[in-house]
Design an enzyme around this catalytic site. Structure first.
Site, PDB file in Angstrom:
ATOM      1  N   TYR A  47       0.850  -1.193   0.000  1.00 16.24           N
ATOM      2  CA  TYR A  47       0.000   0.000   0.000  1.00 16.24           C
ATOM      3  C   TYR A  47       0.883   1.239   0.000  1.00 16.24           C
ATOM      4  CZ  TYR A  47      -4.987  -0.214  -0.159  1.00 16.24           C
ATOM      5  OH  TYR A  47      -6.269  -0.310  -0.612  1.00 16.24           O
ATOM      6  N   GLU A  49      -0.458   4.787  -0.632  1.00 15.86           N
ATOM      7  CA  GLU A  49      -1.242   6.002  -0.898  1.00 15.86           C
ATOM      8  C   GLU A  49      -0.375   7.233  -0.686  1.00 15.86           C
ATOM      9  OE1 GLU A  49      -4.740   5.741   1.543  1.00 15.86           O
ATOM     10  OE2 GLU A  49      -5.788   4.529   0.053  1.00 15.86           O
ATOM     11  N   ASP A 193      -5.464  14.353 -25.350  1.00 21.46           N
ATOM     12  CA  ASP A 193      -5.463  12.944 -24.953  1.00 21.46           C
ATOM     13  C   ASP A 193      -4.749  12.182 -26.067  1.00 21.46           C
ATOM     14  OD1 ASP A 193      -6.016  10.290 -24.519  1.00 21.46           O
ATOM     15  OD2 ASP A 193      -8.156  10.583 -24.094  1.00 21.46           O
ATOM     16  N   THR A 219      -2.693   6.766 -22.358  1.00 25.98           N
ATOM     17  CA  THR A 219      -2.584   5.411 -21.833  1.00 25.98           C
ATOM     18  C   THR A 219      -1.115   5.038 -21.936  1.00 25.98           C
ATOM     19  OG1 THR A 219      -2.876   4.441 -24.010  1.00 25.98           O
ATOM     20  CG2 THR A 219      -4.863   4.721 -22.692  1.00 25.98           C
ATOM     21  N   LYS A 222      -0.848   1.393 -25.404  1.00 31.08           N
ATOM     22  CA  LYS A 222      -1.127   1.375 -26.842  1.00 31.08           C
ATOM     23  C   LYS A 222       0.212   1.491 -27.578  1.00 31.08           C
ATOM     24  CE  LYS A 222      -5.832   2.772 -25.887  1.00 31.08           C
ATOM     25  NZ  LYS A 222      -6.910   3.773 -26.007  1.00 31.08           N
ATOM     26  N   ARG A 228      -0.879  -2.010 -19.009  1.00 28.55           N
ATOM     27  CA  ARG A 228      -2.157  -1.306 -19.050  1.00 28.55           C
ATOM     28  C   ARG A 228      -2.167  -0.207 -17.979  1.00 28.55           C
ATOM     29  NH1 ARG A 228      -6.370  -2.476 -21.815  1.00 28.55           N
ATOM     30  NH2 ARG A 228      -5.107  -3.955 -22.950  1.00 28.55           N
TER      31      ARG A 228
END
Ligand code: PLP
Length: 426
Positions: A47, A49, A193, A219, A222, A228
Site C-alpha cells: 500500500y 497512498e 489525450d 494510456t 497502446k 495497461r
C-alpha cells in the site's frame, strides 16, 4: 495453496491465441517480457497512498524509487516538467484531469464519439457527459479531417472551460496551435489525450502537443507498449486560471491539483507493481530500438493504407499519419459488425467502428479500424503488409464462404509462425 490450473490453463490458451493471430486492434500491443515480469511482482502487496517521499504508509522506501524512476523517465521521454504515473487507466487519467479542472455542469468541448472521439470526452453514457455539459466538434464530411472552423465556432458560442483534443479512431495529425489560439480567446484550458499516438509523439514523428496544450493525458499500453495504465503530463506547471482551490481554500498550482485529483480524488492505493512495469517500459522507449520501432510503425501503416487503397478500400481522410486507419466498408457491401465477426474466424482481430456520418448504429457500424502497432512489435515490415491486406480482402470478399475463411485461417497461422512471440515462454 493448490495451483489454480483452471486459470493458468486459460492464460496459456490466451498466449496461443495471441501467437497464432494477426492482431490489428489499434489500441493493442505486445509488451516486452521484462515489462510483464515487472508487473507480476511483490509490489502488488504494497500500500502506498500518496506520492514518493510523502506517503500515508510506512515501508514505501523501495516503491518510492520505482515510482520516481517512472516519473523521471517519462519526463525525459517527452521533455516535460510534470508527470503523474498513478492513473490506473487512460479513462482514470481523464477523470482526474476533469476533477482537477472542472466543476459539475461546466461546459466542455470534445471530438464526437461517432467521429473518432473517446467516451471520456463527453459521451452521455460516461461520467464526462453526465457530470459536465458536453458539446462536440466533428470531422468534415468531404475529407474526414477535424473541422477546426466548427471547433472554433462552438468554442466561441459555448465558452467551454476545457477543450479536449485527441481521438481513438482518427488517422491524421492535430493542429494543436490552432486549438490553443481559440482556447486563449475564450478562456479555456486545452487537454490533449494522446492515448493512441503517444509513442509516435515521443519520437517526434507527429506534432508536439506539449507546447500548446496545458495538460496531456495518455494510456501506457497502446503505442507506448507498456503495461495497461494511464499517465498525466504537463510541459510546464502553472497557476490554475479558474481560481480553483483545494479543500482548504488555497489556490494551488495545477500540478498540486492534478496530484490531488488522482489521489485522493478518484483513486486509493496506486498499483506499484504496474508502476514498476511502466518504469521498465519508459526505459525501453528511451532506447534506439524503440526509435526504430516507432519509425517502422509509420512505414508499416503507410504500406498497409496503400495496399488497401489499391484494392479500392475507402480510408477515411484518404490515408494515415499515424499507426491506424479507419475504413468505410460501404462500397464493399459489408457491415463493420460482420467484417469483425468473419475476420476473427480467420484469426485476424480488429474492431468494428462507426465512420463519420455513419447511417448504421454503433452495434452494426459501416467501418472497421486497423492499427499496426502490435504487428510491428511482432516484427512485421512493410513487405508483409500485402499479405495482411490480401488475407483481409479474401475474407471480406468471401464473407459467406466457410471454406475460403478456413483456408485463410491456415495461411494466417502459418504466416504468423515466423514472428515468434515470447519464445521464453516455451
Ligand atoms: C484508449 C483510450 C482511452 C482510455 O484508455 P483506457 O485505459 O481503456 O481507460 C482514453 N482516451 C483515448 C483517446 C483512447 O483511445
Amino acid at each position: 495453496m493448490q495451483r489454480d490450473t483452471l486459470v493458468f490453463d486459460l492464460i496459456r490458451k490466451e498466449l496461443e491465441r495471441q501467437r497464432h493471430g494477426i492482431e490489428l486492434i489499434a489500441s493493442e500491443n505486445f509488451t516486452s517480457l521484462q515489462v510483464m515480469q515487472a508487473m507480476g511482482n511483490v509490489m502488488t502487496n504494497k500500500y502506498a497512498e500518496g506520492y514518493p517521499g510523502r506517503r500515508y504508509y510506512g515501508g514505501c522506501e523501495i516503491v518510492d524509487q520505482t515510482e520516481q524512476l517512472a516519473i523521471d523517465r517519462l519526463k525525459q521521454i517527452f521533455n516535460i516538467e510534470y508527470a503523474n504515473v498513478q492513473p490506473h487507466s487512460g479513462a482514470q487519467a481523464n477523470a482526474a484531469v476533469a476533477l482537477a479542472v472542472l466543476q459539475p455542469g461546466d461546459n466542455i468541448l470534445g471530438l464526437d464519439l461517432s467521429m473518432g472521439g473517446h467516451l471520456t470526452h463527453g459521451s452521455q453514457v460516461n461520467y464526462s457527459g453526465k457530470l459536465y455539459n458536453a458539446h462536440f466538434y466533428g470531422v468534415k464530411r468531404e475529407d474526414g479531417l477535424v473541422d477546426y472552423d466548427m471547433l472554433e465556432a462552438k468554442a466561441r458560442e459555448i465558452k467551454p472551460k476545457m477543450i479536449i483534443c485527441g481521438a481513438s479512431a482518427y488517422s491524421r495529425d492535430w493542429d494543436y496551435a490552432r486549438i490553443r489560439k481559440v482556447a486563449d480567446e475564450v478562456g479555456a484550458l486545452v487537454m490533449a489525450d494522446i492515448a493512441h499516438p503517444a509513442g509516435l509523439i515521443a519520437k517526434g514523428l507527429l506534432n508536439d502537443p506539449f507546447d500548446h496544450c496545458h495538460i496531456v493525458t495518455s494510456t501506457t499500453h497502446k503505442t507506448l507498449r507498456g503495461p495497461r495504465g494511464g499517465i498525466i503530463m504537463m510541459r510546464k506547471d502553472f497557476e490554475n486560471p479558474f481560481g480553483l482551490t483545494d479543500n482548504k481554500g488555497n489556490i494551488r498550482l495545477m500540478s498540486n491539483l492534478l496530484d490531488l485529483a488522482v489521489f485522493p480524488g478518484i483513486q486509493g492505493g496506486p498499483l506499484e507493481h504496474v508502476i514498476a512495469a511502466k518504469a521498465v517500459a519508459f526505459g525501453e522507449i528511451l532506447s534506439d530500438e524503440y526509435t526504430q520501432y516507432a519509425n517502422q510503425i509509420v512505414t508499416n501503416a503507410q504500406a498497409m493504407a496503400k495496399a488497401f487503397m489499391e484494392k479500392d478500400y475507402q480510408i477515411i481522410s484518404g490515408g494515415t499519419d499515424n499507426h491506424l486507419m479507419l475504413i468505410d466498408l460501404r462500397n464493399k457491401n459489408i457491415s463493420g459488425k460482420k467484417a469483425e465477426q468473419i475476420l476473427v474466424q480467420a484469426d485476424i482481430t480488429a474492431n468494428k467502428n462507426m465512420v463519420p456520418y455513419d447511417d448504421k448504429s454503433a452495434f452494426v457500424t459501416s467501418g472497421i479500424r486497423f492499427g499496426v502497432a502490435a504487428i510491428t512489435t511482432r516484427g512485421m515490415k512493410a513487405e508483409h503488409m500485402q499479405f495482411v491486406v490480401n488475407a483481409i480482402d479474401n475474407v471480406l470478399m468471401n464473407a459467406d464462404d466457410a471454406a475460403v475463411i478456413s483456408t485463410v485461417k491456415k495461411q494466417v497461422n502459418e504466416f504468423m509462425s515466423q514472428f515468434v512471440l515470447y519464445p521464453e515462454m516455451g
